[in-house]
Motif scaffolding. Sequence first.
Motif, PDB file in Angstrom:
ATOM      1  N   GLY A   9      38.725  23.950  76.100  1.00  0.00           N
ATOM      2  CA  GLY A   9      38.848  22.993  75.010  1.00  0.00           C
ATOM      3  C   GLY A   9      38.261  23.525  73.723  1.00  0.00           C
ATOM      4  O   GLY A   9      38.827  23.337  72.631  1.00  0.00           O
ATOM      5  N   THR A  10      37.130  24.210  73.823  1.00  0.00           N
ATOM      6  CA  THR A  10      36.485  24.782  72.643  1.00  0.00           C
ATOM      7  C   THR A  10      37.301  25.941  72.079  1.00  0.00           C
ATOM      8  O   THR A  10      37.398  26.109  70.853  1.00  0.00           O
ATOM      9  CB  THR A  10      35.065  25.266  72.995  1.00  0.00           C
ATOM     10  OG1 THR A  10      34.308  24.161  73.492  1.00  0.00           O
ATOM     11  CG2 THR A  10      34.361  25.828  71.765  1.00  0.00           C
ATOM     12  N   LEU A  13      39.905  24.816  69.680  1.00  0.00           N
ATOM     13  CA  LEU A  13      39.357  24.565  68.343  1.00  0.00           C
ATOM     14  C   LEU A  13      39.214  25.860  67.563  1.00  0.00           C
ATOM     15  O   LEU A  13      39.566  25.936  66.378  1.00  0.00           O
ATOM     16  CB  LEU A  13      37.989  23.884  68.460  1.00  0.00           C
ATOM     17  CG  LEU A  13      37.955  22.457  69.003  1.00  0.00           C
ATOM     18  CD1 LEU A  13      36.517  21.984  69.123  1.00  0.00           C
ATOM     19  CD2 LEU A  13      38.742  21.524  68.097  1.00  0.00           C
ATOM     20  N   ASN A 131      36.595  17.520  61.167  1.00  0.00           N
ATOM     21  CA  ASN A 131      36.162  18.456  62.206  1.00  0.00           C
ATOM     22  C   ASN A 131      34.803  18.041  62.771  1.00  0.00           C
ATOM     23  O   ASN A 131      34.583  18.077  63.986  1.00  0.00           O
ATOM     24  CB  ASN A 131      36.084  19.875  61.639  1.00  0.00           C
ATOM     25  CG  ASN A 131      35.632  20.896  62.674  1.00  0.00           C
ATOM     26  OD1 ASN A 131      35.959  20.788  63.856  1.00  0.00           O
ATOM     27  ND2 ASN A 131      34.870  21.882  62.241  1.00  0.00           N
ATOM     28  N   ASN A 134      35.278  15.066  65.010  1.00  0.00           N
ATOM     29  CA  ASN A 134      35.910  15.498  66.252  1.00  0.00           C
ATOM     30  C   ASN A 134      34.899  16.171  67.168  1.00  0.00           C
ATOM     31  O   ASN A 134      34.872  15.923  68.383  1.00  0.00           O
ATOM     32  CB  ASN A 134      37.060  16.457  65.933  1.00  0.00           C
ATOM     33  CG  ASN A 134      37.842  16.877  67.164  1.00  0.00           C
ATOM     34  OD1 ASN A 134      38.320  16.049  67.932  1.00  0.00           O
ATOM     35  ND2 ASN A 134      37.962  18.181  67.365  1.00  0.00           N
ATOM     36  N   GLN A 138      33.473  15.002  70.734  1.00  0.00           N
ATOM     37  CA  GLN A 138      33.585  15.947  71.844  1.00  0.00           C
ATOM     38  C   GLN A 138      32.262  16.049  72.592  1.00  0.00           C
ATOM     39  O   GLN A 138      32.240  16.102  73.824  1.00  0.00           O
ATOM     40  CB  GLN A 138      34.014  17.322  71.311  1.00  0.00           C
ATOM     41  CG  GLN A 138      34.109  18.394  72.385  1.00  0.00           C
ATOM     42  CD  GLN A 138      34.908  19.595  71.942  1.00  0.00           C
ATOM     43  OE1 GLN A 138      36.073  19.465  71.559  1.00  0.00           O
ATOM     44  NE2 GLN A 138      34.315  20.780  71.997  1.00  0.00           N
ATOM     45  N   ASN A 154      42.463  18.063  72.954  1.00  0.00           N
ATOM     46  CA  ASN A 154      42.672  19.191  72.040  1.00  0.00           C
ATOM     47  C   ASN A 154      44.069  19.785  72.188  1.00  0.00           C
ATOM     48  O   ASN A 154      44.694  20.177  71.193  1.00  0.00           O
ATOM     49  CB  ASN A 154      41.609  20.272  72.273  1.00  0.00           C
ATOM     50  CG  ASN A 154      40.240  19.845  71.790  1.00  0.00           C
ATOM     51  OD1 ASN A 154      40.105  18.869  71.057  1.00  0.00           O
ATOM     52  ND2 ASN A 154      39.203  20.543  72.200  1.00  0.00           N
ATOM     53  N   SER A 157      46.536  17.254  70.525  1.00  0.00           N
ATOM     54  CA  SER A 157      46.411  17.316  69.065  1.00  0.00           C
ATOM     55  C   SER A 157      47.048  18.589  68.528  1.00  0.00           C
ATOM     56  O   SER A 157      47.727  18.578  67.492  1.00  0.00           O
ATOM     57  CB  SER A 157      44.938  17.257  68.660  1.00  0.00           C
ATOM     58  OG  SER A 157      44.319  16.104  69.164  1.00  0.00           O
ATOM     59  N   TYR A 187      42.709  17.567  63.729  1.00  0.00           N
ATOM     60  CA  TYR A 187      41.374  16.986  63.889  1.00  0.00           C
ATOM     61  C   TYR A 187      41.422  15.463  64.006  1.00  0.00           C
ATOM     62  O   TYR A 187      40.705  14.874  64.817  1.00  0.00           O
ATOM     63  CB  TYR A 187      40.485  17.382  62.711  1.00  0.00           C
ATOM     64  CG  TYR A 187      40.059  18.833  62.720  1.00  0.00           C
ATOM     65  CD1 TYR A 187      39.580  19.431  63.876  1.00  0.00           C
ATOM     66  CD2 TYR A 187      40.132  19.599  61.566  1.00  0.00           C
ATOM     67  CE1 TYR A 187      39.191  20.762  63.881  1.00  0.00           C
ATOM     68  CE2 TYR A 187      39.745  20.934  61.562  1.00  0.00           C
ATOM     69  CZ  TYR A 187      39.272  21.515  62.716  1.00  0.00           C
ATOM     70  OH  TYR A 187      38.882  22.827  62.726  1.00  0.00           O
ATOM     71  N   GLY A 190      42.618  14.468  67.319  1.00  0.00           N
ATOM     72  CA  GLY A 190      41.543  14.743  68.275  1.00  0.00           C
ATOM     73  C   GLY A 190      40.521  13.623  68.278  1.00  0.00           C
ATOM     74  O   GLY A 190      40.053  13.209  69.341  1.00  0.00           O
TER      75      GLY A 190
END
Length: 208
Positions: A9-10, A13, A131, A134, A138, A154, A157, A187, A190
Amino acid sequence: KTAFWYLLGTLILRFVQVFDRYLVGVIDTKDALGLYVFYTSLAISAGAVFIFLGPSRIYPQLILAIKAGDGTLYRRIKKKLLLSTIFISTLFFVGIPLSLLIAGEFSDNPLFKLEGNSVLLGLVMCTIIVNALNLALQYILYSHGKDKEILYTNILSFLIAILFLCGCWLFNEIISITIVVGVIIFYILGCISKVIYIKAIEDGNGKL
């Protein structure tokens, strides 16, 4: 296994923060790319500072409140996290353009000149706020151990943002500004999807 889903997930981003620059480099001039990278680098740096000042310090308290089943403490810490997110990101939203204006008075560097670039700068500064929100949401999901849900939000989105950019490309409207709008859409979606998950978790846990 849990950390693996959070990592994916990270990474999405982080991919978005690279992919937009790639697109600008493909469809726009080198000067436009340089300006876009400069503005987005400021935004990404602000995001890193935000994480240090906000979620990284607060979310361990959120985990403890969840484990203890203390709904009052949980809501108080969650409110603290969200309010600090809005406050810190707003400071950057206002402070970075002001800093560029001041720097422009003492330097002839075109990167500090906002004439003709104010719309792009304003949109990039908006990415700081959305951001940050979001990321804060998260961290709340992460505190609940919902790593897969972070990944799902994520991915969803990202796919919708890509559809938006594809539509812009079909109508020959894909420029730096529409690309950053696509990032903002990523974002915002998300944030919305994470809020839905968080509310479902809280509604399903009588203690919270």
